[in-house]
Design a protein around this motif. Structure first.
Motif, PDB file in Angstrom:
ATOM      1  N   ALA B 161     153.767  65.262  -9.069  1.00 16.24           N
ATOM      2  CA  ALA B 161     152.554  65.723  -8.374  1.00 16.24           C
ATOM      3  C   ALA B 161     152.456  67.246  -8.424  1.00 16.24           C
ATOM      4  O   ALA B 161     151.400  67.815  -8.734  1.00 16.24           O
ATOM      5  N   VAL B 162     153.600  67.908  -8.114  1.00 15.16           N
ATOM      6  CA  VAL B 162     153.578  69.377  -8.121  1.00 15.16           C
ATOM      7  C   VAL B 162     153.242  69.905  -9.513  1.00 15.16           C
ATOM      8  O   VAL B 162     152.397  70.788  -9.693  1.00 15.16           O
ATOM      9  N   SER B 163     153.871  69.318 -10.523  1.00 12.98           N
ATOM     10  CA  SER B 163     153.655  69.821 -11.887  1.00 12.98           C
ATOM     11  C   SER B 163     152.201  69.627 -12.313  1.00 12.98           C
ATOM     12  O   SER B 163     151.614  70.489 -12.963  1.00 12.98           O
ATOM     13  N   LEU B 164     151.602  68.492 -11.896  1.00  8.61           N
ATOM     14  CA  LEU B 164     150.202  68.255 -12.264  1.00  8.61           C
ATOM     15  C   LEU B 164     149.287  69.261 -11.577  1.00  8.61           C
ATOM     16  O   LEU B 164     148.323  69.768 -12.171  1.00  8.61           O
ATOM     17  N   LEU B 165     149.611  69.565 -10.308  1.00  7.92           N
ATOM     18  CA  LEU B 165     148.790  70.549  -9.589  1.00  7.92           C
ATOM     19  C   LEU B 165     148.877  71.918 -10.250  1.00  7.92           C
ATOM     20  O   LEU B 165     147.887  72.649 -10.320  1.00  7.92           O
ATOM     21  N   VAL B 166     150.082  72.243 -10.721  1.00 10.81           N
ATOM     22  CA  VAL B 166     150.236  73.541 -11.397  1.00 10.81           C
ATOM     23  C   VAL B 166     149.321  73.601 -12.623  1.00 10.81           C
ATOM     24  O   VAL B 166     148.602  74.580 -12.839  1.00 10.81           O
ATOM     25  N   VAL B 167     149.320  72.528 -13.415  1.00 11.66           N
ATOM     26  CA  VAL B 167     148.498  72.542 -14.631  1.00 11.66           C
ATOM     27  C   VAL B 167     147.013  72.543 -14.279  1.00 11.66           C
ATOM     28  O   VAL B 167     146.206  73.223 -14.902  1.00 11.66           O
ATOM     29  N   LEU B 169     145.478  73.494 -11.407  1.00 12.22           N
ATOM     30  CA  LEU B 169     144.924  74.569 -10.592  1.00 12.22           C
ATOM     31  C   LEU B 169     145.528  75.945 -10.870  1.00 12.22           C
ATOM     32  O   LEU B 169     144.810  76.912 -11.102  1.00 12.22           O
ATOM     33  N   VAL B 170     146.893  76.012 -10.839  1.00  6.72           N
ATOM     34  CA  VAL B 170     147.514  77.342 -10.921  1.00  6.72           C
ATOM     35  C   VAL B 170     147.322  77.965 -12.305  1.00  6.72           C
ATOM     36  O   VAL B 170     146.893  79.121 -12.420  1.00  6.72           O
ATOM     37  N   ALA B 171     147.578  77.162 -13.362  1.00 11.16           N
ATOM     38  CA  ALA B 171     147.463  77.725 -14.717  1.00 11.16           C
ATOM     39  C   ALA B 171     146.041  78.189 -15.022  1.00 11.16           C
ATOM     40  O   ALA B 171     145.848  79.319 -15.498  1.00 11.16           O
ATOM     41  N   PRO B 172     145.012  77.382 -14.718  1.00 12.46           N
ATOM     42  CA  PRO B 172     143.642  77.874 -14.965  1.00 12.46           C
ATOM     43  C   PRO B 172     143.308  79.108 -14.136  1.00 12.46           C
ATOM     44  O   PRO B 172     142.687  80.046 -14.624  1.00 12.46           O
ATOM     45  N   ALA B 175     144.886  81.997 -15.748  1.00 11.51           N
ATOM     46  CA  ALA B 175     144.217  82.342 -17.002  1.00 11.51           C
ATOM     47  C   ALA B 175     142.893  83.044 -16.731  1.00 11.51           C
ATOM     48  O   ALA B 175     142.569  84.073 -17.336  1.00 11.51           O
ATOM     49  N   ILE B 176     142.122  82.492 -15.778  1.00  9.30           N
ATOM     50  CA  ILE B 176     140.816  83.083 -15.489  1.00  9.30           C
ATOM     51  C   ILE B 176     140.981  84.474 -14.897  1.00  9.30           C
ATOM     52  O   ILE B 176     140.277  85.418 -15.251  1.00  9.30           O
ATOM     53  N   ARG B 177     141.983  84.593 -13.997  1.00  7.38           N
ATOM     54  CA  ARG B 177     142.172  85.887 -13.351  1.00  7.38           C
ATOM     55  C   ARG B 177     142.564  86.961 -14.356  1.00  7.38           C
ATOM     56  O   ARG B 177     142.025  88.061 -14.351  1.00  7.38           O
ATOM     57  N   THR B 178     143.534  86.618 -15.215  1.00  7.80           N
ATOM     58  CA  THR B 178     143.972  87.658 -16.164  1.00  7.80           C
ATOM     59  C   THR B 178     142.848  88.015 -17.127  1.00  7.80           C
ATOM     60  O   THR B 178     142.666  89.178 -17.454  1.00  7.80           O
ATOM     61  N   LEU B 287     142.811  70.433 -19.039  1.00  5.69           N
ATOM     62  CA  LEU B 287     142.157  71.055 -17.882  1.00  5.69           C
ATOM     63  C   LEU B 287     142.013  72.576 -17.965  1.00  5.69           C
ATOM     64  O   LEU B 287     140.951  73.099 -17.630  1.00  5.69           O
ATOM     65  N   PRO B 288     143.052  73.318 -18.406  1.00  7.40           N
ATOM     66  CA  PRO B 288     142.836  74.780 -18.485  1.00  7.40           C
ATOM     67  C   PRO B 288     141.652  75.138 -19.382  1.00  7.40           C
ATOM     68  O   PRO B 288     140.865  76.014 -19.035  1.00  7.40           O
ATOM     69  N   ALA B 289     141.507  74.405 -20.491  1.00  3.95           N
ATOM     70  CA  ALA B 289     140.359  74.679 -21.359  1.00  3.95           C
ATOM     71  C   ALA B 289     139.051  74.349 -20.643  1.00  3.95           C
ATOM     72  O   ALA B 289     138.062  75.080 -20.740  1.00  3.95           O
ATOM     73  N   ALA B 290     139.052  73.229 -19.893  1.00 10.98           N
ATOM     74  CA  ALA B 290     137.853  72.857 -19.139  1.00 10.98           C
ATOM     75  C   ALA B 290     137.532  73.930 -18.105  1.00 10.98           C
ATOM     76  O   ALA B 290     136.385  74.342 -17.942  1.00 10.98           O
ATOM     77  N   ALA B 291     138.591  74.393 -17.405  1.00 13.89           N
ATOM     78  CA  ALA B 291     138.375  75.389 -16.354  1.00 13.89           C
ATOM     79  C   ALA B 291     137.887  76.711 -16.924  1.00 13.89           C
ATOM     80  O   ALA B 291     137.222  77.476 -16.230  1.00 13.89           O
ATOM     81  N   SER B 292     138.196  76.969 -18.198  1.00 13.03           N
ATOM     82  CA  SER B 292     137.774  78.250 -18.768  1.00 13.03           C
ATOM     83  C   SER B 292     136.254  78.342 -18.856  1.00 13.03           C
ATOM     84  O   SER B 292     135.704  79.420 -19.028  1.00 13.03           O
ATOM     85  N   HIS B 293     135.546  77.199 -18.726  1.00  9.13           N
ATOM     86  CA  HIS B 293     134.087  77.251 -18.700  1.00  9.13           C
ATOM     87  C   HIS B 293     133.568  77.708 -17.347  1.00  9.13           C
ATOM     88  O   HIS B 293     132.410  78.064 -17.209  1.00  9.13           O
TER      89      HIS B 293
END
Lengths: 590, 612
Positions: B161-167, B169-172, B175-178, B287-293
């Motif tokens: 669960a934690v690892s999925l949340l990281v991918v 929410l945290v990773a996107p 990425a967006i912030r940087t 998801l990170p690619a999706a969130a990049s939109h």
């Protein structure tokens, strides 16, 4: 814009801003454009890094699969499960680092390629000359050179690494499987090539389908913009509200048409997903059955099971990232279109010396803009003879000017008048060497008679002071703008030129903003006049130099122009205003 | 904090069914993927124990079914989600258009701006297919997988669960912030680069003529170096998101193995809890690619919803305050009537769609047509009288508010003071504010400097002025606009397509189509707002003559800053730079009875034109 080849964009084909409409522009963006890779070569280090990192990533995938299988089956490295898990942690950490490094290398490569493309684009555009750059093209190109090219980040940072991985990973992974379980390897080797084959087939069908419908789709998708931009007109005629319903109707029509295309376009990803998952399923069932009859051990089976999807994964990711790269590729396509435009189509040099009485030469005289061509040491200009000059325009019928002849001599002011569209400004453009022409432009100098096209354009332009119809000023101070062509002029000389151009009351240290901001149209024109005066060039070409000036300023500028002529300058002035025509020694009506 | 405004995220009724179908098929596709991973893991591990094949049959069939199901379901999902998105597009466009109708008195300021608004509206439909659905699917599948693992080993489920949340929410987020920070740092450098490129290209003729091209190109190179160096430095931050996502996926497997071995699970259970997370992470990897939109959609949504919330500025649909509060409108007086303007004051409301003009990320705009500063009173006291059938010229420097007066007369703009009345020959004056704006626009027409042509035929472009007009009527107005012969010479005649924005026509031809429209609409009162502004001298003179002769018998208000010839108009009114008229500036040119009077009038007239 691209139409779908792997994954279709939500709104299928959008008309590009440029007018080069047609089905070919929508499909000419190739996923792997050799020209782009040629530019990518400028960052060979970056590309090499991508390949190294891709190989590393593939090897780490195999190592991870083996270590997971070891951990599950309890066959440790040296028999110790703890060390297996430690090794697995290291491999996982390395994979993360490689993923990070791949994107960093991609972005770095992108920065280098973008910079090269941008600089070549701007240089080439200036080489193509002012005639080519006229109209809205400057703004379009500036946007292309910055925001357009920036879209290549997606291509280099995501798409290209995936493409590299899509080649390396199946090879490495498939190779390992082949060594350990050849039956599974055969399953993969048979299905994997089917994916690109089917995708190409579906892509071709989609292309045919889109091409047939392209016009209709483009018009439908353009309709909303047309209505929004034309809103003021609709309001005046009381038709604004009636359009709301038509927007809904046309968008619905657009949806129906787009969905018809998408049903075919999405088949490519259907094939991709179907083959990828189905073959993983087949591999899984196959090794399951071989495990039952004991011809395969669990460790190998597990590694094959973990690795089988990895052979397909990069290929699927390529499809996902194709989107990210589509805008960049479309921009690249436009950049190449510009870069591949030759500086002067049909450039043709006439004989070096032109005999004064020879028949009118009707071969087009190209006027190369590149430096270092032609005679640069042609002595002092004594006169310029224009004979039967004609210029044809690509999108207009007839020539403008259509056979004009005139002679410029020191001390004389020649005015050109006539309705617009007869080629008055084009005549000046020819004399500046910007525009190819037929007929003759003979430059008489102390060294002989030369055709204009045989002279080095840069050297020739040093003989000319020019006031364009719509002067463009580069941001800086007024004084800097005036001394554009004479950077070594002293402050006193700048002041004198400003005074001659009726700029006496303007603060020369004032800053000019973007697009001549901060100056009125009249002031901009006077700055351009001062610039031409300051150059002290033997020939002055002025395009409506006093438009927008009040009668007093006009009279002053014209008196200074007269004085310049008296001092030995040759003056050619395009004008409508009677005051200007009045001071001319000769008026030529076009 | 809401990620996106509600108005954008809530799908319209027409799209709900498709969106539901897309969600179901999308979840189904992802479920088959995880199912394939989990079942084949179980199958292998169980098969290694060499049970009779019969025990494995269910698993074997399931694996094959999952293998086929995923592709098919995914195909259906994409079709449904795109269909839903395009259904939303119809609503978004309609809503935006209606808002634009009411919020912008005279439409958007430039075609470029219109293109930006349209492209933002189009961007909003990416929301569901590219961003919303991947997350909804991931949420359902993530929960399901965690529950499945929980039944085997709760602690491994927690790690997953934690690892999925990281991918997810945290990773996107990282990425967006940087990337946002990087582009903020880059923005001024990019701005400089754009400016220097634009200067080089716009001024290319002068730079060449004055031998300054090389120096200017060096400036471009310097600006480019600065941008490229900053981009290289920024690259190190940009890969962090991808690295983190890869780390999380690996950590889930590693954690499951460590916990499973520690808990002494058998091989079958251990295989399932170790390999299932791999399949789940494969779903989450997108998801990170999706969130990049998200940032792109977010900024488009902000701009579009700000437009939706823009206040009404067009008075068409709401009666103005000083009019009868019941909204009752006065009867429209019959022609002939004069127009009287007394002490008129007016200002423009805050500009709508400014958010597209000022956003630096969107790049440089075309120079917008000036309609005056918002808030500043443009007209500060205008007196003007146009008797029935008279032609009056309104002259004045640019920025004096000539076009603002036109907007008031057309009821696009409500005056802040003074009045505009229609003066019938018999009967009381009627305040323009008490008339229905649409009725006003049937009486008062406009031919502006930039006639907009729609991408359709010549006939349709003219028929716009009077739907249902016959071809004969269109030919008649074309002839009066002196365009008939030209249209007859075209192979397709009236059915000739004019191209985007009438690109296939010359500026003069476009203006003549504008004149034909005005003639077809048959307005008794016509405002000609700098109709010859963008034309060359000769075309302009010919067009103005034709405009004035074609509108004979109507009242004409000619707005111009060009000098006029005597006899073209009956009266000249000068508007000074502060937006007011001065009674002394009115010059009558009507009295031409005696030669001396005519000469005087002409002399005055010429003076008036010069001052103007």
């Amino acid at each position: 814009m691209t139409t779908a080849t792997t994954t279709a964009p939500v709104t299928a084909p959008k008309p590009t801003k440029t007018t080069k409409a047609g089905p070919d522009t929508s499909t000419s963006v190739r996923p792997l454009d050799p020209r782009l890779l040629r530019y990518a070569r400028v960052s060979l280090v970056g590309l090499a890094a991508l390949v190294v990192l891709g190989t590393l990533a593939a090897l780490l995938v195999v190592a991870q699969a083996q270590l997971i299988a070891d951990a599950i089956t309890g066959v440790g490295v040296d028999g110790a499960i703890g060390r297996t898990l430690a090794a697995l942690a290291v491999v996982i950490g390395l994979r993360a680092v490689v993923a990070w490094g791949t994107e960093v290398a991609g972005h770095a490569a992108a920065a280098a390629v973008k910079s090269t493309l941008r600089r070549r684009l701007v240089e080439h555009a200036t080489r193509l000359g002012p005639r080519w750059l006229s109209g809205a093209r400057s703004a379009e190109l500036a946007t292309l050179a910055t925001r357009g090219i920036d879209a290549l980040d997606g291509y280099f940072a995501r798409y290209l690494p995936q493409l590299v991985l899509a080649v390396i990973a199946p090879t490495v992974v498939g190779g390992w499987i082949l060594l350990h379980d050849w039956i599974a390897a055969v399953t993969i080797a048979v299905t994997l090539p089917l994916i690109p084959i089917f995708m190409i087939l579906v892509g071709l069908v989609t292309r045919v389908h889109t091409r047939r419908r392209w016009r209709a789709l483009a018009q439908l998708s353009h309709h909303f913009l047309d209505v929004v931009a034309g809103l003021p007109t609709l309001k005046v005629f009381g038709r604004a509200r009636a359009q709301a319903a038509s927007i809904r109707a046309v968008t619905t029509e657009y949806r129906v048409a787009t969905m018809r295309t998408l049903r075919i376009a999405f088949l490519s990803s259907l094939v991709l997903e179907l083959l990828a998952t189905l073959s993983v399923a087949l591999v899984a069932v196959g090794i399951g059955l071989r495990l039952v009859d004991g011809s395969l051990d669990l460790r190998t089976a597990l590694v094959v099971l973990i690795l089988a999807p990895e052979a397909y994964l990069p290929l699927r990711a390529v499809g996902t990232h194709f989107h990210a790269s589509a805008d960049g590729l479309a921009a690249a396509e436009e950049v190449f279109t510009v870069l591949e435009t030759p500086p002067r189509p049909g450039t043709h040099h006439t004989a070096l010396r032109t005999e004064p009485d020879s028949d009118t030469d009707h071969t087009p005289n190209g006027a190369g803009t590149a430096a270092g061509m032609g005679i640069s040491d042609f002595g002092t200009v004594m006169a310029v003879q224009v004979r039967d000059l004609r210029v044809t325009h690509p999108d207009r019928e007839g020539a403008a000017p259509d056979g004009v002849s005139l002679t410029l001599r020191p001390g004389r002011i020649v005015a050109v008048a006539g309705p617009s569209g007869r080629g008055k400004s084009t005549l000046l453009s020819v004399l500046l060497g910007f525009t190819p022409y037929t007929g003759q432009v003979i430059v008489e100098t102390t060294r002989g008679r030369f055709e204009l096209t045989d002279l080095d354009p840069d050297a020739w332009r040093r003989m000319v002071g020019w006031v364009p119809q719509d002067p463009v000023l580069i941001p800086g101070t007024v004084a800097e703008a005036i001394s554009l062509g004479s950077p070594d002029a002293s402050w006193l000389q700048v002041l004198a030129a400003a005074r001659d151009a009726a700029l006496g009351e303007t603060d020369l240290s004032r800053q000019i903003g973007e697009r001549g901001g901060g100056l009125s149209a009249g002031e901009r024109r006077r700055v351009a006049v001062a610039r031409a005066f300051l150059r002290q060039a033997p020939i002055l070409l002025l395009d409506e130099p006093t438009a927008g000036l009040d009668p007093l300023a006009e009279a002053w500028v014209l008196s200074r122009l007269r004085a310049s002529a008296e001092a030995g300058h040759m003056v050619l002035v395009v004008a409508h205003r009677p005051a200007v025509l009045h001071i001319a020694d000769e008026v030529i009506h076009l | 904090m809401r990620l996106l405004p509600r108005a954008v995220t809530v799908p319209p009724r027409t799209a709900v069914a498709r969106l539901g179908l897309a969600t179901v098929t999308g979840v189904g596709a992802a479920a088959t993927a995880v199912g394939l991973g989990a079942t084949s893991a179980w199958l292998i591990a169980r098969a290694a124990q060499q049970p009779p094949v019969l025990y494995l049959m269910v698993a074997i069939v399931a694996v094959r079914a999952f293998g086929i199901g995923r592709g098919v379901l995914r195909y259906l999902e994409r079709l449904a989600s795109h269909d839903a998105a395009l259904r939303m597009l119809a609503r978004l466009r309609e809503r935006t258009y209606k808002r634009l109708c009411r919020a912008t008195p005279t439409g958007l300021r430039s075609g470029d701006l219109a293109a930006r608004v349209v492209s933002d509206v189009d961007a909003l439909i990416d929301l569901w297919p590219r961003l919303g659905l991947p997350y909804v699917t991931a949420a359902v599948i993530g929960t399901g997988t965690v529950v499945l693992i929980w039944t085997i080993l709760p602690s491994a489920a927690l790690v997953l669960a934690v690892s999925l949340l990281v991918v997810a929410l945290v990773a996107p987020w990282l990425a967006i912030r940087t990337s946002r920070r990087a582009s903020q740092r880059l923005a001024p450098l990019r701005g400089q680069l754009t400016t220097s490129i634009l200067d080089t290209l716009r001024g290319s003729a002068e730079l060449l003529a004055y031998g300054a091209t090389q120096a200017q190109l060096e400036q471009v190179t310097a600006a480019d170096r600065a941008v490229t160096a900053a981009e290289r430095r920024g690259a190190f931050g940009l890969g962090l998101g991808s690295g983190l996502a890869a780390l999380a996926a690996g950590a889930a497997v590693w954690g499951a193995l460590v916990l499973g071995i520690h808990a002494g699970l058998d091989t079958v259970a251990l295989t399932v809890i170790a390999l299932t997370p791999l399949a789940a992470h494969e779903i989450f990897a997108g998801l990170p690619a999706a969130a990049s939109h998200l940032p792109r959609i977010q900024s488009a949504a902000e701009r579009v919803t700000a437009l939706w919330q823009a206040p009404d500025a067009d008075t068409s649909d709401t009666p103005s305050q000083d009019a009868a509060p019941t909204g009752a409108t006065a009867p429209v007086p019959a022609w002939p009537f004069g127009v009287r303007v007394r002490g008129l004051r007016a200002r423009w409301p805050a500009p709508v769609a400014w958010q597209w003009d000022t956003d630096e990320a969107l790049g440089p705009t075309e120079p917008a047509r000036e309609v005056g500063d918002p808030g500043r009173e443009v007209l500060t006291g205008v007196d003007l009288e146009v008797p029935p059938g008279a032609r009056v010229a309104l002259m004045g420097p640019s920025g004096a508010g000539k076009s603002t007066l036109a907007a008031v007369l057309l009821r696009f703009l409500t005056p802040t003071g003074g009045s505009v009345t229609l003066v019938p020959q018999d009967g009381p004056e009627v305040d323009l504010a008490r008339l229905d704006p649409e009725a006003v626009r049937r009486l008062i027409g406009l031919c502006a400097q930039d006639t907009y042509l729609f991408d359709t035929t010549i006939a349709e472009n003219i028929r716009l002025a009077r739907p249902g007009a016959t071809d004969e009527q269109i030919w008649e107005v074309l002839d009066r606009a002196r365009l008939g012969d030209w249209v007859r010479s075209l192979p397709h005649g009236l059915d000739t397509h004019v191209g985007e924005h009438g690109a296939r026509l010359s500026g003069g031809q476009r203006q003549r189509i504008g004149l034909a429209r005005v003639l077809l609409a048959d307005f008794p009162f016509v405002i000609l707002d700098e109709p010859t502004e963008h034309l060359d001298e000769a075309t302009a003179t010919a067009l103005l003559d034709d405009l004035l002769s074609a509108t004979t018998g109507r009242s004409v208000l000619l707005i111009t800053h060009r000098p006029l010839r005597p006899g073209q108009v009956d009266r000249v009114v000068r508007l000074n730079a502060t937006g007011s008229t001065d009674p002394d500036s009115v010059v009558e040119v009507t009295d031409t009875a005696t030669p001396t009077a005519a000469m005087h009038a002409q002399a005055d007239f010429v003076t008036a034109c010069k001052i103007a």
